[in-house]
Design a protein around this motif. Sequence first.
Motif, PDB file in Angstrom:
ATOM      1  N   THR A  58     -21.634  21.438   3.345  1.00 24.23           N
ATOM      2  CA  THR A  58     -21.184  20.560   4.428  1.00 24.23           C
ATOM      3  C   THR A  58     -22.409  19.947   5.106  1.00 24.23           C
ATOM      4  OG1 THR A  58     -21.146  22.391   6.012  1.00 24.23           O
ATOM      5  CG2 THR A  58     -19.067  21.874   4.878  1.00 24.23           C
ATOM      6  N   ILE A  59     -22.183  18.894   5.840  1.00 27.39           N
ATOM      7  CA  ILE A  59     -23.230  18.215   6.572  1.00 27.39           C
ATOM      8  C   ILE A  59     -22.793  18.130   8.025  1.00 27.39           C
ATOM      9  CG2 ILE A  59     -24.493  16.038   6.838  1.00 27.39           C
ATOM     10  CD1 ILE A  59     -23.755  15.438   3.902  1.00 27.39           C
ATOM     11  N   THR A  60     -23.669  18.523   8.943  1.00 30.79           N
ATOM     12  CA  THR A  60     -23.306  18.452  10.346  1.00 30.79           C
ATOM     13  C   THR A  60     -23.426  17.020  10.843  1.00 30.79           C
ATOM     14  OG1 THR A  60     -25.538  18.907  11.141  1.00 30.79           O
ATOM     15  CG2 THR A  60     -24.087  20.804  10.803  1.00 30.79           C
ATOM     16  N   ARG A  61     -22.614  16.654  11.787  1.00 28.22           N
ATOM     17  CA  ARG A  61     -22.654  15.296  12.351  1.00 28.22           C
ATOM     18  C   ARG A  61     -23.926  15.072  13.146  1.00 28.22           C
ATOM     19  NH1 ARG A  61     -17.420  13.913  15.530  1.00 28.22           N
ATOM     20  NH2 ARG A  61     -18.611  12.036  15.885  1.00 28.22           N
ATOM     21  N   LYS A  70       0.853  -1.189   0.000  1.00 27.66           N
ATOM     22  CA  LYS A  70       0.000   0.000   0.000  1.00 27.66           C
ATOM     23  C   LYS A  70       0.884   1.232   0.000  1.00 27.66           C
ATOM     24  CE  LYS A  70      -4.087  -1.869   2.176  1.00 27.66           C
ATOM     25  NZ  LYS A  70      -5.119  -1.629   3.156  1.00 27.66           N
ATOM     26  N   THR A  71       0.364   2.323  -0.576  1.00 24.81           N
ATOM     27  CA  THR A  71       1.167   3.536  -0.662  1.00 24.81           C
ATOM     28  C   THR A  71       1.297   4.246   0.675  1.00 24.81           C
ATOM     29  OG1 THR A  71      -0.799   4.767  -1.326  1.00 24.81           O
ATOM     30  CG2 THR A  71       0.629   3.933  -3.083  1.00 24.81           C
ATOM     31  N   ALA A  72       0.274   4.195   1.503  1.00 23.93           N
ATOM     32  CA  ALA A  72       0.324   4.817   2.822  1.00 23.93           C
ATOM     33  C   ALA A  72      -0.209   3.810   3.838  1.00 23.93           C
ATOM     34  CB  ALA A  72      -0.492   6.098   2.830  1.00 23.93           C
ATOM     35  N   PRO A  73       0.566   2.787   4.160  1.00 26.54           N
ATOM     36  CA  PRO A  73       0.050   1.663   4.933  1.00 26.54           C
ATOM     37  C   PRO A  73      -0.469   2.002   6.314  1.00 26.54           C
ATOM     38  CG  PRO A  73       2.423   1.555   4.764  1.00 26.54           C
ATOM     39  CD  PRO A  73       1.966   2.654   3.854  1.00 26.54           C
ATOM     40  N   LEU A  74       0.129   2.952   6.982  1.00 27.16           N
ATOM     41  CA  LEU A  74      -0.288   3.198   8.349  1.00 27.16           C
ATOM     42  C   LEU A  74      -1.523   4.076   8.449  1.00 27.16           C
ATOM     43  CD1 LEU A  74       3.126   3.552  10.152  1.00 27.16           C
ATOM     44  CD2 LEU A  74       1.594   1.606  10.094  1.00 27.16           C
ATOM     45  N   ASN A  75      -1.883   4.785   7.371  1.00 26.03           N
ATOM     46  CA  ASN A  75      -3.076   5.625   7.429  1.00 26.03           C
ATOM     47  C   ASN A  75      -4.310   4.826   7.789  1.00 26.03           C
ATOM     48  OD1 ASN A  75      -1.701   7.926   6.895  1.00 26.03           O
ATOM     49  ND2 ASN A  75      -2.267   8.030   4.748  1.00 26.03           N
ATOM     50  N   ASP A  76      -4.467   3.640   7.209  1.00 27.21           N
ATOM     51  CA  ASP A  76      -5.637   2.828   7.503  1.00 27.21           C
ATOM     52  C   ASP A  76      -5.637   2.335   8.932  1.00 27.21           C
ATOM     53  OD1 ASP A  76      -6.468   3.109   4.919  1.00 27.21           O
ATOM     54  OD2 ASP A  76      -5.646   1.190   4.249  1.00 27.21           O
ATOM     55  N   SER A  77      -4.483   2.176   9.509  1.00 29.48           N
ATOM     56  CA  SER A  77      -4.431   1.575  10.828  1.00 29.48           C
ATOM     57  C   SER A  77      -4.798   2.535  11.947  1.00 29.48           C
ATOM     58  CB  SER A  77      -3.059   0.973  11.091  1.00 29.48           C
ATOM     59  OG  SER A  77      -2.095   1.991  11.144  1.00 29.48           O
ATOM     60  N   HIS A  78      -4.616   3.847  11.768  1.00 29.57           N
ATOM     61  CA  HIS A  78      -5.005   4.721  12.856  1.00 29.57           C
ATOM     62  C   HIS A  78      -5.928   5.845  12.458  1.00 29.57           C
ATOM     63  CE1 HIS A  78      -0.779   6.659  12.524  1.00 29.57           C
ATOM     64  NE2 HIS A  78      -0.713   5.556  11.874  1.00 29.57           N
ATOM     65  N   ARG A  79      -6.579   5.716  11.367  1.00 26.82           N
ATOM     66  CA  ARG A  79      -7.561   6.709  10.997  1.00 26.82           C
ATOM     67  C   ARG A  79      -8.861   6.455  11.752  1.00 26.82           C
ATOM     68  NH1 ARG A  79      -7.295   8.659   5.019  1.00 26.82           N
ATOM     69  NH2 ARG A  79      -5.438   9.560   5.812  1.00 26.82           N
ATOM     70  N   ALA A  80      -9.428   7.488  12.361  1.00 28.32           N
ATOM     71  CA  ALA A  80     -10.659   7.337  13.137  1.00 28.32           C
ATOM     72  C   ALA A  80     -11.832   6.976  12.231  1.00 28.32           C
ATOM     73  CB  ALA A  80     -10.954   8.627  13.878  1.00 28.32           C
ATOM     74  N   GLN A  81     -12.699   6.149  12.728  1.00 30.30           N
ATOM     75  CA  GLN A  81     -13.889   5.767  11.987  1.00 30.30           C
ATOM     76  C   GLN A  81     -15.092   6.480  12.585  1.00 30.30           C
ATOM     77  OE1 GLN A  81     -14.059   3.647   9.208  1.00 30.30           O
ATOM     78  NE2 GLN A  81     -11.869   3.971   9.291  1.00 30.30           N
ATOM     79  N   TYR A  82     -15.852   7.145  11.755  1.00 27.22           N
ATOM     80  CA  TYR A  82     -17.068   7.808  12.172  1.00 27.22           C
ATOM     81  C   TYR A  82     -18.232   7.184  11.420  1.00 27.22           C
ATOM     82  CZ  TYR A  82     -13.880  11.149  14.226  1.00 27.22           C
ATOM     83  OH  TYR A  82     -12.896  11.721  14.966  1.00 27.22           O
ATOM     84  N   LEU A 125     -14.530  14.398   7.697  1.00 23.74           N
ATOM     85  CA  LEU A 125     -14.676  15.479   8.663  1.00 23.74           C
ATOM     86  C   LEU A 125     -13.751  16.622   8.262  1.00 23.74           C
ATOM     87  CD1 LEU A 125     -14.914  13.670  12.097  1.00 23.74           C
ATOM     88  CD2 LEU A 125     -16.669  14.997  10.973  1.00 23.74           C
ATOM     89  N   VAL A 126     -14.342  17.792   8.015  1.00 21.62           N
ATOM     90  CA  VAL A 126     -13.546  18.956   7.641  1.00 21.62           C
ATOM     91  C   VAL A 126     -13.455  19.943   8.804  1.00 21.62           C
ATOM     92  CG1 VAL A 126     -13.968  18.760   5.174  1.00 21.62           C
ATOM     93  CG2 VAL A 126     -15.573  20.064   6.575  1.00 21.62           C
ATOM     94  N   ALA A 127     -14.305  19.745   9.792  1.00 24.24           N
ATOM     95  CA  ALA A 127     -14.279  20.521  11.026  1.00 24.24           C
ATOM     96  C   ALA A 127     -14.717  19.567  12.135  1.00 24.24           C
ATOM     97  CB  ALA A 127     -15.212  21.722  10.930  1.00 24.24           C
ATOM     98  N   GLN A 128     -14.755  20.046  13.349  1.00 28.02           N
ATOM     99  CA  GLN A 128     -15.058  19.148  14.462  1.00 28.02           C
ATOM    100  C   GLN A 128     -16.408  18.458  14.297  1.00 28.02           C
ATOM    101  OE1 GLN A 128     -14.841  20.989  18.299  1.00 28.02           O
ATOM    102  NE2 GLN A 128     -15.243  19.111  19.391  1.00 28.02           N
ATOM    103  N   ASP A 129     -17.415  19.168  13.778  1.00 23.50           N
ATOM    104  CA  ASP A 129     -18.759  18.606  13.668  1.00 23.50           C
ATOM    105  C   ASP A 129     -19.317  18.637  12.252  1.00 23.50           C
ATOM    106  OD1 ASP A 129     -18.851  18.040  16.356  1.00 23.50           O
ATOM    107  OD2 ASP A 129     -19.724  19.967  16.897  1.00 23.50           O
TER     108      ASP A 129
END
Length: 94
Positions: free
Chosen positions: A90-93, A37-49, A66-70
Amino acid sequence: MTKIIDAAAPALQIIGDDLWNAVQDRLEKTYARYAGKTAPLNDSHRAQYLLSRLLTCACCGGCYTLVAQDCYGCYNRKTKGLSICANTKTITRH
């Protein structure tokens, strides 16, 4: 020329063999999962929402992230700018 001497020295051992072997097994599994993979660790610690990777931009087809906190917004717009995507919605969470 330097000689390399390889000898067992149990008195200098910091961790036990069981822990060492468990760590080596985990390293091998992690390498097998992310190798190539080109960026192997990105998948391992990217938050899931809740909506991560499910929404796509109607303008450019990029993912919403997520482009802002909410707020979710177009990832391409956020990282590459107006020249790639002009979508400002944008869409609010909540």
